[in-house]
Design a protein around this motif. Sequence first.
Motif, short mmCIF file in Angstrom:
data_model
loop_
_atom_site.label_atom_id
_atom_site.label_comp_id
_atom_site.label_asym_id
_atom_site.label_seq_id
_atom_site.Cartn_x
_atom_site.Cartn_y
_atom_site.Cartn_z
N ALA A 1 0.82 -1.21 0.00
CA ALA A 1 0.00 0.00 0.00
C ALA A 1 0.85 1.26 0.00
O ALA A 1 0.44 2.29 -0.54
CB ALA A 1 -0.94 -0.01 1.20
N ALA A 2 2.04 1.21 0.62
CA ALA A 2 2.92 2.37 0.68
C ALA A 2 4.37 1.89 0.61
O ALA A 2 4.66 0.71 0.83
CB ALA A 2 2.69 3.16 1.97
N ASN A 3 5.25 2.84 0.27
CA ASN A 3 6.69 2.55 0.21
C ASN A 3 7.03 1.42 -0.76
O ASN A 3 7.94 0.62 -0.52
CB ASN A 3 7.22 2.22 1.61
CG ASN A 3 7.01 3.36 2.59
OD1 ASN A 3 7.21 4.52 2.25
ND2 ASN A 3 6.55 3.04 3.80
N ALA A 4 6.28 1.36 -1.83
CA ALA A 4 6.55 0.42 -2.92
C ALA A 4 6.30 1.16 -4.22
O ALA A 4 5.38 1.98 -4.31
CB ALA A 4 5.65 -0.81 -2.82
N PRO A 5 7.13 0.91 -5.24
CA PRO A 5 6.95 1.65 -6.50
C PRO A 5 5.61 1.33 -7.17
O PRO A 5 5.13 0.20 -7.12
CB PRO A 5 8.13 1.16 -7.35
CG PRO A 5 8.51 -0.16 -6.77
CD PRO A 5 8.24 -0.05 -5.30
N ALA A 6 5.03 2.35 -7.77
CA ALA A 6 3.79 2.17 -8.51
C ALA A 6 4.12 1.68 -9.92
O ALA A 6 5.06 2.16 -10.55
CB ALA A 6 3.00 3.47 -8.57
N GLN A 7 3.34 0.72 -10.40
CA GLN A 7 3.54 0.17 -11.73
C GLN A 7 2.19 0.11 -12.44
O GLN A 7 1.14 0.04 -11.79
CB GLN A 7 4.14 -1.24 -11.63
CG GLN A 7 5.45 -1.30 -10.88
CD GLN A 7 5.96 -2.73 -10.77
OE1 GLN A 7 6.07 -3.44 -11.77
NE2 GLN A 7 6.25 -3.16 -9.55
#
Length: 208
Positions: A125-131
């Motif tokens: 949900a957070a602190n991960a790259p959006a793809q």
Amino acid sequence: MPGTKTFTTPAGHTYSYSVETGENGEAVYDLSRVFADGVFPIGTVVVHPNWELSPATEGLLNVQFGKGSPTDRHERTDAPQLGDMELPYVVGSHLVNPADLTAETDDGAAPLLKFRKRMMGAAFAANAPAQPASPETFEKVRDLVTGLVITYQADKATPKREATYAKFLNAQRAEAVQAEINKLDAKAQALALMRAELADKLTSYKTA
């Protein structure tokens, strides 16, 4: 859950929801998908009028995935889980035009909202790259958001919420205008000083 209601999307999917009013008049929807075998929590979607201070198109709505910061998705919580195994969370926000829902379709099917940028997913949900989300996720989200916007428009509390959000935006607009006035005042003061200096020079030349 007290206050829980349901809506059905154009594709025939049923969601239950409860809605709260955010600090600035946002409609904060806590959503669950309803199946024959039970109800499964999905996450939160926030809907409110366009946040742009000088919008090019009037009447747009902002749809935000997850609750919390309106500007930083990594500071949001409860992002909806509508994606696939690799990118289960839908993240970001989108401006949509409710006028899309009154358009005629070639096949006579119910009209769906159009999205002006790519749908994004993330592993967390957070602190991960959006793809970029998969086409299947896009269709699922578009179906849900279409049903949710219809529900938002039909809610009797929406005009009051939108009036609150308008006051919030007007306060920002006032700050922006005041900043421009301050810049002009500073320029005017500088020009007045320059004029006074030139006037002194002119006087000295005439009296020399």
